[in-house]
Design an enzyme around this catalytic site. Structure first.
Site, PDB file in Angstrom:
ATOM      1  N   THR A  84       1.390  -1.004   7.115  1.00  0.00           N
ATOM      2  CA  THR A  84       2.848  -0.930   6.940  1.00  0.00           C
ATOM      3  C   THR A  84       3.464  -2.322   7.008  1.00  0.00           C
ATOM      4  OG1 THR A  84       2.968   1.307   7.829  1.00  0.00           O
ATOM      5  CG2 THR A  84       4.986   0.018   7.861  1.00  0.00           C
ATOM      6  N   ASN A 168      -3.867   9.171  -0.144  1.00  0.00           N
ATOM      7  CA  ASN A 168      -4.180   9.611   1.209  1.00  0.00           C
ATOM      8  C   ASN A 168      -4.178  11.131   1.364  1.00  0.00           C
ATOM      9  OD1 ASN A 168      -1.311   8.926   0.742  1.00  0.00           O
ATOM     10  ND2 ASN A 168      -1.010   9.866   2.739  1.00  0.00           N
ATOM     11  N   GLN A 198      -6.992   3.629   2.001  1.00  0.00           N
ATOM     12  CA  GLN A 198      -8.000   4.688   1.971  1.00  0.00           C
ATOM     13  C   GLN A 198      -9.286   4.269   1.260  1.00  0.00           C
ATOM     14  OE1 GLN A 198      -7.803   7.392   3.674  1.00  0.00           O
ATOM     15  NE2 GLN A 198      -5.661   7.264   4.287  1.00  0.00           N
ATOM     16  N   SER A 218      -5.754  -1.112   7.106  1.00  0.00           N
ATOM     17  CA  SER A 218      -5.579  -0.783   8.528  1.00  0.00           C
ATOM     18  C   SER A 218      -6.931  -0.444   9.127  1.00  0.00           C
ATOM     19  CB  SER A 218      -4.633   0.411   8.711  1.00  0.00           C
ATOM     20  OG  SER A 218      -3.298   0.051   8.441  1.00  0.00           O
ATOM     21  N   ALA A 219      -7.236  -1.023  10.294  1.00  0.00           N
ATOM     22  CA  ALA A 219      -8.538  -0.800  10.920  1.00  0.00           C
ATOM     23  C   ALA A 219      -8.727   0.637  11.371  1.00  0.00           C
ATOM     24  CB  ALA A 219      -8.707  -1.737  12.117  1.00  0.00           C
ATOM     25  N   HIS A 220      -7.640   1.310  11.792  1.00  0.00           N
ATOM     26  CA  HIS A 220      -7.797   2.639  12.393  1.00  0.00           C
ATOM     27  C   HIS A 220      -8.160   3.718  11.383  1.00  0.00           C
ATOM     28  CE1 HIS A 220      -4.006   4.895  11.342  1.00  0.00           C
ATOM     29  NE2 HIS A 220      -3.616   3.674  11.026  1.00  0.00           N
ATOM     30  N   THR A 256       1.000 -14.032  18.626  1.00  0.00           N
ATOM     31  CA  THR A 256      -0.387 -14.206  19.064  1.00  0.00           C
ATOM     32  C   THR A 256      -1.270 -13.081  18.526  1.00  0.00           C
ATOM     33  OG1 THR A 256       0.390 -15.268  21.093  1.00  0.00           O
ATOM     34  CG2 THR A 256      -1.883 -14.453  21.074  1.00  0.00           C
ATOM     35  N   CYS A 347       2.319  10.850   8.359  1.00  0.00           N
ATOM     36  CA  CYS A 347       3.634  10.199   8.409  1.00  0.00           C
ATOM     37  C   CYS A 347       4.711  11.054   7.764  1.00  0.00           C
ATOM     38  CB  CYS A 347       3.569   8.847   7.712  1.00  0.00           C
ATOM     39  SG  CYS A 347       2.302   7.751   8.378  1.00  0.00           S
TER      40      CYS A 347
END
Length: 608
Positions: A84, A168, A198, A218-220, A256, A347
């Site tokens: 996002t 998705n 995806q 996105s890693a998740h 960071t 979402c």
């Protein structure tokens, strides 16, 4: 915090998570890696001392692994909090040049099946920067592919184009090479964003060999932690930082870096670069798994319809509808069997139907009843076997004989419909209050035997199977002869007498020795209940038999009854109905059924 810790400390071996397109559990190997990084690479990557250099090395290693995977340069990968943020960064980077009305008369194009993060970002920055362009969806065909004629007609006046690598909800993927040829033949300069979320780990994406300008990840979505991802940015593409700060990421993204999360992302990239050490299944295996699951689903639900072209969709996504079931009913059936699925994008759970299937032009019943079942590439043969076992259980239970006694009053929608019938299994007779098709179909579903005798109530006073029917001005009064409790049924449903609202109880107020727990379910939910009941004080009452239960059950002298279900409103309705017919102490629980079951299970087998 203490509640969260106690809740997550219990293990759920019965749960089969089939909503991987929404998120995935973090693999143990990545959990261990992150734990090690927290302990040994805790320095700030921007610090000049050795602790900072060690942390910086993690970032460099991940960037290099990503560059190898995407066939690009390491400095084309910018670490972010997820897709996002990447999408918003890309949109801002393009539109900031058109602020103050410079985009008037132009288009911002996106595919109609795009994740909502894309059109929402386009609208947000278009309004905030006062670009004054028109945000326009590119139509898709019934297979989810972009309408190329529409694209050709509008791309000449577009400021930006946004498409998906793979959808998705349906798993439908795009032939990016063919689409690239179309776009670049018309506009070599138009900024192009491709949502590749995806695709990671499921389709090859050599971004450096394409003219794609922006691609977020996105890693998740692939067994990594939430809150970390990356944005690929082609060299020369417009770029404006979404957030500034201390100059991190070469001044392209302030803040960071999440070193441990980036390390996990780097390990995912490494696995994808070397399949020999990867925990992920190959494409052929995954497609075989998908077909096995589809076969099991079709066995459980003969009226199942697939909402995707199998030859153009990811191996890990199945999108289907079942005639006669809403998506919420199907989710409840799967949830009762310990199978977690969704109705679409996580979402967009507030919607009543799938905008993706609507855009594809599929019928309303498919859109309103759509289920997405998705798994990740680390899905195993053991996972597959357990899933198919539970789908077989659902098939056998839903198509099996009705288990609720020798005689009963059935009212499928007690609060909204006057449809009802009474069945007597000892005589194999059924009495329908009306001859409507819904009632006749309901009776047939309860008694598949061919020798049942069905009659229609003649509107006169009549005793049948332990009930007395008496005609009233606007309906019928039904009385249970054994208890003399009665309800009034009209065309609009049960008339509930004015009674005080039932007490709402929290899980923390439960006492197994002093309460009877009554799980109020849809009939299909109750039939599909997979796990063994965690407590002897638990009963299950399907919706069609609410009235039968409150009229004929004998709660006096038994522990205090407390109703619960997936919906707190439904539990309150049944408790209120029970109070109105003379129950003295009916309560409702404001927790979800899964919370109640978990609480009861922990009382039976305390979590260490």
């Amino acid at each position: 915090m203490s509640f969260l810790l106690s809740a997550h400390s219990s293990h759920y071996p019965h749960e089969i998570f089939m909503d991987a397109n929404a998120t995935t559990p973090v693999l143990p190997a990545l959990q261990e890696l992150m734990s090690k990084v927290y302990q040994t690479h805790y320095g700030n990557p921007s610090s000049p001392h050795y602790a900072g250099i060690r942390a910086k090395r993690v970032l460099n290693d991940t960037r290099n692994a990503g560059a190898h995977l995407f066939a690009c340069e390491p400095d084309q990968i910018i670490f972010m909090s997820g897709a996002t943020e990447g999408i918003n960064t890309a949109v801002l980077s393009v539109l900031q040049s058109y602020a103050g009305g410079k985009g008037k008369g132009c288009y911002l194009l996106y595919s109609a099946t795009e994740h909502k993060a894309v059109p929402e970002a386009l609208r947000h920055w278009n309004t905030l920067l006062q670009v004054e362009a028109e945000v326009m969806a590119i139509p898709v065909d019934r297979e989810g592919q972009i309408d190329l004629e529409f694209l050709r007609a509008h791309v000449g006046d577009a400021l930006m184009i946004c498409t998906m690598g793979a959808n998705n909800e349906t798993g439908v993927y795009c032939d990016l090479a063919a689409l690239e040829r179309e776009i670049r033949a018309l506009r070599s300069d138009i900024p192009w964003l491709v949502d590749c979320v995806q695709m990671l780990g499921k389709r090859p994406i050599a971004l450096g060999k394409t003219t794609i300008d922006y691609a977020p990840f996105s890693a998740h979505k692939l067994y990594g932690p939430k809150g970390v991802g990356a944005l690929y940015v082609r060299t020369g593409a417009p770029f404006t930082p979404l957030q500034t700060g201390g100059g991190q990421e070469r001044g392209l993204r302030g803040g960071t870096e999440n070193v441990a999360g980036i390390a996990a992302l780097g390990q995912i990239f490494t696995w994808l670069n070397d399949r020999a050490i990867s925990p992920f299944q190959d494409s052929e295996t995954l497609y075989g798994y998908r077909q096995t699951i589809i076969d099991a689903l079709q066995s459980a639900f003969p009226k199942l319809t697939l909402n995707q072209p199998l030859d153009r969709s990811l191996a890990t996504t199945i999108n289907f509808s079942v005639a006669g079931y809403s998506s919420s009913e199907l989710i409840a059936i799967f949830d009762a069997a310990g199978i977690r699925v969704s109705a679409g994008s996580a979402c967009s759970t507030g919607g009543a139907r799938s905008f993706v299937l609507d855009a594809m032009g599929l019928p309303t019943w498919q859109s309103e009843g759509a289920i997405r079942m998705s798994f990740g590439p680390a899905f195993s043969q053991a996972d597959l076997d357990t899933l198919c076992e539970r789908l077989t259980f659902i098939r056998d239970k839903i198509t099996g004989a009705n288990p609720w006694g020798q005689g009963a009053l059935y009212i499928p929608d007690p609060m909204t419909s006057g449809s009802a019938w009474i069945m007597c299994r000892t005589t194999q007779q059924a009495l329908a209050l009306t001859d409507s098709p819904d009632v006749m179909q309901g009776i047939e579903s309860c008694c598949p035997e061919t020798d049942w005798q069905i009659q229609v109530w003649n509107k006169e006073s009549q005793d049948f199977a332990g009930f007395r029917l008496h005609r009233e001005a606007n309906g019928v009064r039904i009385t249970a002869l054994a208890t003399e409790r009665s309800i009034q049924l009209t065309d609009a449903g049960i008339v509930v007498a004015h009674t005080p609202s039932p007490k709402l109880m929290a899980v923390s107020e439960f006492n197994c020795e002093q309460m009877t727990f009554i799980d109020v379910r849809e009939q299909s939910e109750a039939l599909a209940q997979y796990h063994e009941y965690p407590s002897p004080c638990l009963q299950t009452i399907p919706r069609a038999l609410w009235c039968d239960y409150v009229l004929r059950a004998e709660p006096e002298g038994s522990p205090r009854p407390i109703f619960f279900c997936r919906s707190g409103n439904r539990a309150t309705e049944v408790a209120r109905l029970a109070l109105s017919v003379g129950w003295q102490d009916a309560c409702a629980c404001n927790a979800a059924a899964s919370e109640v079951f978990d609480w009861l299970r922990r009382q039976k087998t305390p979590v260490e």
